[in-house]
Motif scaffolding. Structure first.
Motif, PDB file in Angstrom:
ATOM      1  N   SER A 131       4.195  -4.065  -1.075  1.00  0.00           N
ATOM      2  CA  SER A 131       4.208  -5.356  -0.382  1.00  0.00           C
ATOM      3  C   SER A 131       2.806  -5.830  -0.012  1.00  0.00           C
ATOM      4  N   SER A 132       1.838  -4.909  -0.049  1.00  0.00           N
ATOM      5  CA  SER A 132       0.449  -5.285   0.232  1.00  0.00           C
ATOM      6  C   SER A 132      -0.110  -6.234  -0.831  1.00  0.00           C
ATOM      7  N   GLN A 133       0.668  -6.480  -1.882  1.00  0.00           N
ATOM      8  CA  GLN A 133       0.266  -7.464  -2.891  1.00  0.00           C
ATOM      9  C   GLN A 133       0.018  -8.830  -2.248  1.00  0.00           C
ATOM     10  N   ILE A 134       0.790  -9.160  -1.201  1.00  0.00           N
ATOM     11  CA  ILE A 134       0.588 -10.428  -0.490  1.00  0.00           C
ATOM     12  C   ILE A 134      -0.809 -10.481   0.120  1.00  0.00           C
ATOM     13  N   ILE A 135      -1.219  -9.402   0.782  1.00  0.00           N
ATOM     14  CA  ILE A 135      -2.536  -9.354   1.425  1.00  0.00           C
ATOM     15  C   ILE A 135      -3.639  -9.417   0.370  1.00  0.00           C
TER      16      ILE A 135
END
Length: 324
Positions: A263-267
Protein backbone atom coordinates in the motif's frame (compact mmCIF):
# COMPACT_ATOMS: atom_id res chain seq x y z
CA UNK A 1 18.76 -25.83 20.78
CA UNK A 2 21.07 -24.79 17.95
CA UNK A 3 18.54 -26.03 15.42
CA UNK A 4 15.78 -23.93 17.02
CA UNK A 5 17.98 -20.80 16.94
CA UNK A 6 18.77 -21.47 13.27
CA UNK A 7 15.07 -21.79 12.42
CA UNK A 8 14.27 -18.52 14.24
CA UNK A 9 17.10 -16.73 12.40
CA UNK A 10 15.91 -18.12 9.06
CA UNK A 11 12.35 -16.98 9.85
CA UNK A 12 13.54 -13.45 10.68
CA UNK A 13 15.62 -13.29 7.50
CA UNK A 14 12.63 -14.47 5.48
CA UNK A 15 10.47 -11.76 7.02
CA UNK A 16 13.06 -9.07 6.23
CA UNK A 17 13.43 -10.32 2.64
CA UNK A 18 9.64 -10.45 2.24
CA UNK A 19 9.30 -6.89 3.59
CA UNK A 20 11.90 -5.43 1.20
CA UNK A 21 10.49 -7.38 -1.77
CA UNK A 22 7.00 -5.99 -1.05
CA UNK A 23 8.51 -2.50 -0.71
CA UNK A 24 10.31 -2.94 -4.05
CA UNK A 25 7.02 -4.07 -5.60
CA UNK A 26 5.31 -0.85 -4.52
CA UNK A 27 8.23 1.27 -5.76
CA UNK A 28 8.45 -0.59 -9.10
CA UNK A 29 4.77 -0.06 -9.88
CA UNK A 30 4.89 3.60 -8.84
CA UNK A 31 8.02 4.09 -10.96
CA UNK A 32 6.31 2.44 -13.93
CA UNK A 33 3.48 4.96 -13.66
CA UNK A 34 5.99 7.83 -13.48
CA UNK A 35 7.82 6.60 -16.60
CA UNK A 36 4.51 6.41 -18.47
CA UNK A 37 3.89 10.08 -17.62
CA UNK A 38 6.98 10.92 -19.72
CA UNK A 39 5.59 9.14 -22.79
CA UNK A 40 4.63 11.63 -25.50
CA UNK A 41 2.48 9.78 -28.06
CA UNK A 42 2.25 6.10 -27.14
CA UNK A 43 -0.61 4.79 -24.99
CA UNK A 44 -1.54 1.91 -22.70
CA UNK A 45 -1.53 -0.58 -25.60
CA UNK A 46 2.11 0.10 -26.43
CA UNK A 47 3.15 -0.30 -22.77
CA UNK A 48 1.33 -3.62 -22.52
CA UNK A 49 2.81 -4.87 -25.79
CA UNK A 50 6.35 -3.98 -24.69
CA UNK A 51 5.91 -5.55 -21.26
CA UNK A 52 4.28 -8.74 -22.55
CA UNK A 53 6.93 -9.27 -25.25
CA UNK A 54 9.74 -8.87 -22.71
CA UNK A 55 7.93 -11.06 -20.17
CA UNK A 56 7.29 -13.76 -22.80
CA UNK A 57 10.98 -13.85 -23.74
CA UNK A 58 12.11 -13.99 -20.10
CA UNK A 59 9.57 -16.55 -18.86
CA UNK A 60 10.02 -19.21 -21.58
CA UNK A 61 13.49 -20.35 -20.33
CA UNK A 62 12.16 -20.54 -16.73
CA UNK A 63 9.16 -22.56 -17.88
CA UNK A 64 11.44 -24.94 -19.80
CA UNK A 65 13.95 -25.22 -16.93
CA UNK A 66 11.24 -26.01 -14.36
CA UNK A 67 9.66 -28.46 -16.86
CA UNK A 68 6.22 -27.05 -16.16
CA UNK A 69 3.23 -27.76 -18.37
CA UNK A 70 1.53 -24.53 -19.46
CA UNK A 71 -1.91 -26.09 -18.95
CA UNK A 72 -3.17 -27.84 -15.82
CA UNK A 73 -4.85 -31.23 -15.52
CA UNK A 74 -8.34 -30.03 -14.58
CA UNK A 75 -10.58 -27.84 -16.74
CA UNK A 76 -11.65 -25.70 -13.76
CA UNK A 77 -8.04 -24.83 -12.84
CA UNK A 78 -7.27 -23.80 -16.43
CA UNK A 79 -10.35 -21.55 -16.50
CA UNK A 80 -9.35 -19.92 -13.18
CA UNK A 81 -5.77 -19.34 -14.40
CA UNK A 82 -7.00 -17.74 -17.64
CA UNK A 83 -9.54 -15.58 -15.77
CA UNK A 84 -6.88 -14.49 -13.30
CA UNK A 85 -4.56 -13.46 -16.15
CA UNK A 86 -7.32 -11.77 -18.16
CA UNK A 87 -8.45 -9.64 -15.20
CA UNK A 88 -4.80 -8.84 -14.41
CA UNK A 89 -4.09 -7.74 -17.99
CA UNK A 90 -7.27 -5.65 -18.13
CA UNK A 91 -6.52 -3.97 -14.78
CA UNK A 92 -2.99 -3.01 -15.88
CA UNK A 93 -4.30 -1.69 -19.21
CA UNK A 94 -6.96 0.39 -17.42
CA UNK A 95 -4.34 1.69 -14.95
CA UNK A 96 -2.10 3.06 -17.72
CA UNK A 97 -5.13 4.44 -19.58
CA UNK A 98 -6.20 6.33 -16.44
CA UNK A 99 -2.75 7.93 -16.20
CA UNK A 100 -3.53 9.79 -19.43
CA UNK A 101 -6.28 11.73 -17.61
CA UNK A 102 -5.33 12.00 -13.92
CA UNK A 103 -2.16 12.65 -11.88
CA UNK A 104 -0.10 9.64 -10.81
CA UNK A 105 -0.98 10.00 -7.10
CA UNK A 106 -4.74 10.15 -7.72
CA UNK A 107 -4.75 7.09 -10.00
CA UNK A 108 -2.63 5.10 -7.54
CA UNK A 109 -4.87 6.06 -4.62
CA UNK A 110 -8.11 5.11 -6.39
CA UNK A 111 -6.57 1.84 -7.62
CA UNK A 112 -5.55 0.90 -4.05
CA UNK A 113 -9.21 0.82 -2.97
CA UNK A 114 -8.97 -2.76 -4.25
CA UNK A 115 -8.04 -3.72 -0.66
CA UNK A 116 -11.58 -2.84 0.44
CA UNK A 117 -13.13 -4.28 -2.72
CA UNK A 118 -11.37 -7.63 -2.23
CA UNK A 119 -13.10 -8.01 1.15
CA UNK A 120 -16.44 -7.00 -0.38
CA UNK A 121 -16.16 -9.48 -3.25
CA UNK A 122 -14.89 -12.19 -0.89
CA UNK A 123 -18.04 -11.76 1.22
CA UNK A 124 -20.23 -12.03 -1.89
CA UNK A 125 -18.36 -14.70 -3.88
CA UNK A 126 -16.58 -16.77 -1.19
CA UNK A 127 -19.11 -16.30 1.67
CA UNK A 128 -16.43 -14.85 3.97
CA UNK A 129 -17.54 -12.92 7.06
CA UNK A 130 -17.09 -9.15 7.34
CA UNK A 131 -16.76 -7.61 10.82
CA UNK A 132 -18.09 -4.21 11.95
CA UNK A 133 -14.53 -2.81 12.05
CA UNK A 134 -13.87 -3.94 8.48
CA UNK A 135 -17.17 -2.39 7.34
CA UNK A 136 -16.25 0.92 9.00
CA UNK A 137 -12.79 0.96 7.39
CA UNK A 138 -14.39 0.17 4.02
CA UNK A 139 -16.67 3.20 4.44
CA UNK A 140 -13.61 5.37 5.26
CA UNK A 141 -11.93 4.06 2.10
CA UNK A 142 -14.86 5.16 -0.04
CA UNK A 143 -14.91 8.57 1.70
CA UNK A 144 -11.28 8.94 0.61
CA UNK A 145 -12.36 7.85 -2.86
CA UNK A 146 -14.93 10.65 -3.02
CA UNK A 147 -12.33 13.21 -1.91
CA UNK A 148 -9.95 12.09 -4.66
CA UNK A 149 -12.69 12.03 -7.32
CA UNK A 150 -14.09 15.45 -6.24
CA UNK A 151 -17.55 15.04 -7.89
CA UNK A 152 -19.03 18.31 -9.07
CA UNK A 153 -22.40 17.76 -7.33
CA UNK A 154 -20.55 17.87 -3.95
CA UNK A 155 -17.57 20.18 -4.53
CA UNK A 156 -19.02 22.28 -7.32
CA UNK A 157 -17.53 22.74 -10.78
CA UNK A 158 -13.76 22.90 -11.14
CA UNK A 159 -12.01 23.88 -14.36
CA UNK A 160 -14.41 23.22 -17.23
CA UNK A 161 -11.67 21.86 -19.47
CA UNK A 162 -10.62 19.21 -16.95
CA UNK A 163 -14.05 17.96 -15.81
CA UNK A 164 -14.28 15.31 -18.53
CA UNK A 165 -10.72 14.17 -17.88
CA UNK A 166 -11.41 13.85 -14.14
CA UNK A 167 -14.52 11.74 -14.74
CA UNK A 168 -12.82 9.53 -17.34
CA UNK A 169 -9.70 9.08 -15.20
CA UNK A 170 -11.71 8.29 -12.08
CA UNK A 171 -13.91 5.72 -13.85
CA UNK A 172 -10.86 4.03 -15.41
CA UNK A 173 -8.98 3.99 -12.07
CA UNK A 174 -11.95 2.57 -10.19
CA UNK A 175 -12.51 0.04 -12.97
CA UNK A 176 -8.87 -1.01 -12.52
CA UNK A 177 -9.44 -1.43 -8.78
CA UNK A 178 -12.50 -3.63 -9.44
CA UNK A 179 -10.61 -5.78 -11.96
CA UNK A 180 -7.60 -6.08 -9.64
CA UNK A 181 -9.79 -7.11 -6.70
CA UNK A 182 -11.52 -9.74 -8.86
CA UNK A 183 -8.08 -11.00 -9.87
CA UNK A 184 -7.10 -11.32 -6.20
CA UNK A 185 -10.32 -13.19 -5.36
CA UNK A 186 -9.72 -15.59 -8.26
CA UNK A 187 -6.12 -16.05 -7.07
CA UNK A 188 -7.39 -16.84 -3.56
CA UNK A 189 -9.83 -19.37 -5.05
CA UNK A 190 -7.03 -20.84 -7.17
CA UNK A 191 -4.68 -21.34 -4.21
CA UNK A 192 -0.90 -21.83 -4.38
CA UNK A 193 -0.84 -25.03 -6.42
CA UNK A 194 0.03 -23.30 -9.71
CA UNK A 195 3.65 -22.25 -10.30
CA UNK A 196 4.19 -18.52 -10.86
CA UNK A 197 5.90 -19.11 -14.24
CA UNK A 198 2.67 -20.59 -15.63
CA UNK A 199 0.65 -17.55 -14.59
CA UNK A 200 3.26 -15.16 -16.02
CA UNK A 201 3.34 -17.15 -19.29
CA UNK A 202 -0.43 -16.89 -19.77
CA UNK A 203 -0.36 -13.23 -18.73
CA UNK A 204 2.19 -12.53 -21.47
CA UNK A 205 0.32 -14.03 -24.42
CA UNK A 206 -3.13 -12.85 -23.22
CA UNK A 207 -1.79 -9.32 -22.70
CA UNK A 208 -0.16 -9.32 -26.13
CA UNK A 209 -3.35 -10.43 -27.90
CA UNK A 210 -5.48 -8.04 -25.81
CA UNK A 211 -3.33 -5.00 -26.60
CA UNK A 212 -2.95 -5.81 -30.31
CA UNK A 213 -6.72 -6.22 -30.72
CA UNK A 214 -7.39 -3.05 -28.70
CA UNK A 215 -4.96 -0.93 -30.71
CA UNK A 216 -6.28 -2.38 -34.00
CA UNK A 217 -9.88 -1.55 -33.06
CA UNK A 218 -8.93 2.02 -32.07
CA UNK A 219 -6.75 2.43 -35.16
CA UNK A 220 -3.69 3.37 -33.09
CA UNK A 221 -1.53 0.39 -34.03
CA UNK A 222 1.80 2.02 -34.93
CA UNK A 223 5.47 1.93 -34.00
CA UNK A 224 6.15 4.82 -31.57
CA UNK A 225 9.16 7.13 -31.81
CA UNK A 226 12.52 6.06 -30.32
CA UNK A 227 11.96 8.11 -27.16
CA UNK A 228 8.55 6.53 -26.53
CA UNK A 229 9.92 3.05 -27.31
CA UNK A 230 12.54 3.54 -24.61
CA UNK A 231 10.00 4.83 -22.06
CA UNK A 232 7.35 2.16 -22.68
CA UNK A 233 10.05 -0.52 -22.56
CA UNK A 234 11.31 0.79 -19.21
CA UNK A 235 7.73 0.95 -17.92
CA UNK A 236 7.26 -2.65 -19.07
CA UNK A 237 10.46 -3.73 -17.29
CA UNK A 238 9.31 -2.13 -14.02
CA UNK A 239 6.04 -4.05 -14.35
CA UNK A 240 7.90 -7.34 -14.75
CA UNK A 241 10.12 -6.56 -11.76
CA UNK A 242 7.03 -5.63 -9.73
CA UNK A 243 5.41 -8.96 -10.52
CA UNK A 244 8.65 -10.80 -9.69
CA UNK A 245 9.14 -8.97 -6.38
CA UNK A 246 5.55 -9.57 -5.26
CA UNK A 247 5.96 -13.29 -6.02
CA UNK A 248 9.14 -13.43 -3.91
CA UNK A 249 7.44 -11.44 -1.14
CA UNK A 250 4.50 -13.86 -1.01
CA UNK A 251 6.93 -16.78 -0.79
CA UNK A 252 8.67 -15.25 2.25
CA UNK A 253 5.80 -13.56 4.11
CA UNK A 254 2.05 -13.83 4.58
CA UNK A 255 -0.14 -12.23 1.93
CA UNK A 256 -1.77 -9.86 4.44
CA UNK A 257 1.50 -8.26 5.48
CA UNK A 258 2.62 -8.05 1.85
CA UNK A 259 -0.53 -6.08 0.98
CA UNK A 260 0.12 -3.69 3.90
CA UNK A 261 3.64 -2.87 2.69
CA UNK A 262 2.45 -2.78 -0.92
CA UNK A 263 0.00 0.00 0.00
CA UNK A 264 3.04 2.27 0.30
CA UNK A 265 2.72 2.59 -3.49
CA UNK A 266 0.44 5.57 -2.75
CA UNK A 267 3.20 7.34 -0.79
CA UNK A 268 5.82 6.52 -3.44
CA UNK A 269 3.53 7.87 -6.18
CA UNK A 270 2.94 11.15 -4.33
CA UNK A 271 6.68 11.61 -3.70
CA UNK A 272 7.70 10.73 -7.29
CA UNK A 273 5.15 13.04 -8.92
CA UNK A 274 6.25 15.91 -6.64
CA UNK A 275 9.99 15.28 -7.18
CA UNK A 276 9.99 14.65 -10.95
CA UNK A 277 6.75 16.17 -12.28
CA UNK A 278 6.56 19.13 -9.90
CA UNK A 279 2.90 18.41 -9.19
CA UNK A 280 1.51 18.81 -5.67
CA UNK A 281 -1.97 17.33 -5.17
CA UNK A 282 -4.92 19.44 -4.05
CA UNK A 283 -5.81 19.39 -0.36
CA UNK A 284 -8.87 17.17 -0.95
CA UNK A 285 -6.86 14.73 -3.08
CA UNK A 286 -4.08 14.56 -0.49
CA UNK A 287 -6.53 13.94 2.39
CA UNK A 288 -8.40 11.37 0.31
CA UNK A 289 -5.17 9.56 -0.64
CA UNK A 290 -4.05 9.41 3.01
CA UNK A 291 -7.49 8.13 4.10
CA UNK A 292 -7.31 5.36 1.49
CA UNK A 293 -3.74 4.50 2.51
CA UNK A 294 -4.34 4.28 6.27
CA UNK A 295 -7.71 2.54 5.94
CA UNK A 296 -6.12 -0.02 3.57
CA UNK A 297 -3.32 -0.66 6.08
CA UNK A 298 -5.65 -1.04 9.08
CA UNK A 299 -8.15 -3.08 7.05
CA UNK A 300 -5.47 -5.55 6.04
CA UNK A 301 -4.01 -5.75 9.56
CA UNK A 302 -7.50 -6.45 10.93
CA UNK A 303 -7.94 -9.35 8.52
CA UNK A 304 -4.46 -10.69 9.28
CA UNK A 305 -5.14 -10.69 13.04
CA UNK A 306 -8.47 -12.40 12.46
CA UNK A 307 -6.81 -15.12 10.37
CA UNK A 308 -4.04 -15.55 12.96
CA UNK A 309 -6.64 -16.06 15.70
CA UNK A 310 -8.42 -18.66 13.58
CA UNK A 311 -5.14 -20.50 12.96
CA UNK A 312 -4.31 -20.40 16.71
CA UNK A 313 -7.76 -21.73 17.63
CA UNK A 314 -7.45 -24.50 15.05
CA UNK A 315 -4.05 -25.49 16.46
CA UNK A 316 -5.45 -25.58 20.02
CA UNK A 317 -8.36 -27.74 18.91
CA UNK A 318 -6.11 -30.12 16.94
CA UNK A 319 -3.69 -30.45 19.87
CA UNK A 320 -6.52 -31.13 22.29
CA UNK A 321 -8.04 -33.75 20.00
CA UNK A 322 -4.66 -35.45 19.49
CA UNK A 323 -4.20 -35.75 23.28
CA UNK A 324 -7.62 -37.32 23.60
Amino acid sequence: MAQKVTQQTTGKCGTIVGFFCALLTAFSWALGGLLFKYVKEAGADEVQIARCLLQYILILPILAYKKKNAFQKTFQTNILVLLRCLTGVASDWVYFSALQFLPLGDVTSVTNTMVALVGLFACICLNERCSIGESLLTVITFVGLVLVARPSFIFGKTQASSTTDIIAGFLLSFGGAVLMSLSMVILRKLGSGVHYSITMFHYAWIGLVFSLVSSAIKGTLRIPCKYDVMMVSLAGVTGIFGQLFVTLALQKEKAGYVVVVQSSQIIFALILQLAFLGYFPTVTSLIGSLLIFFSSVFLTLTRVRSNDRKETNNEVVSNASSRI
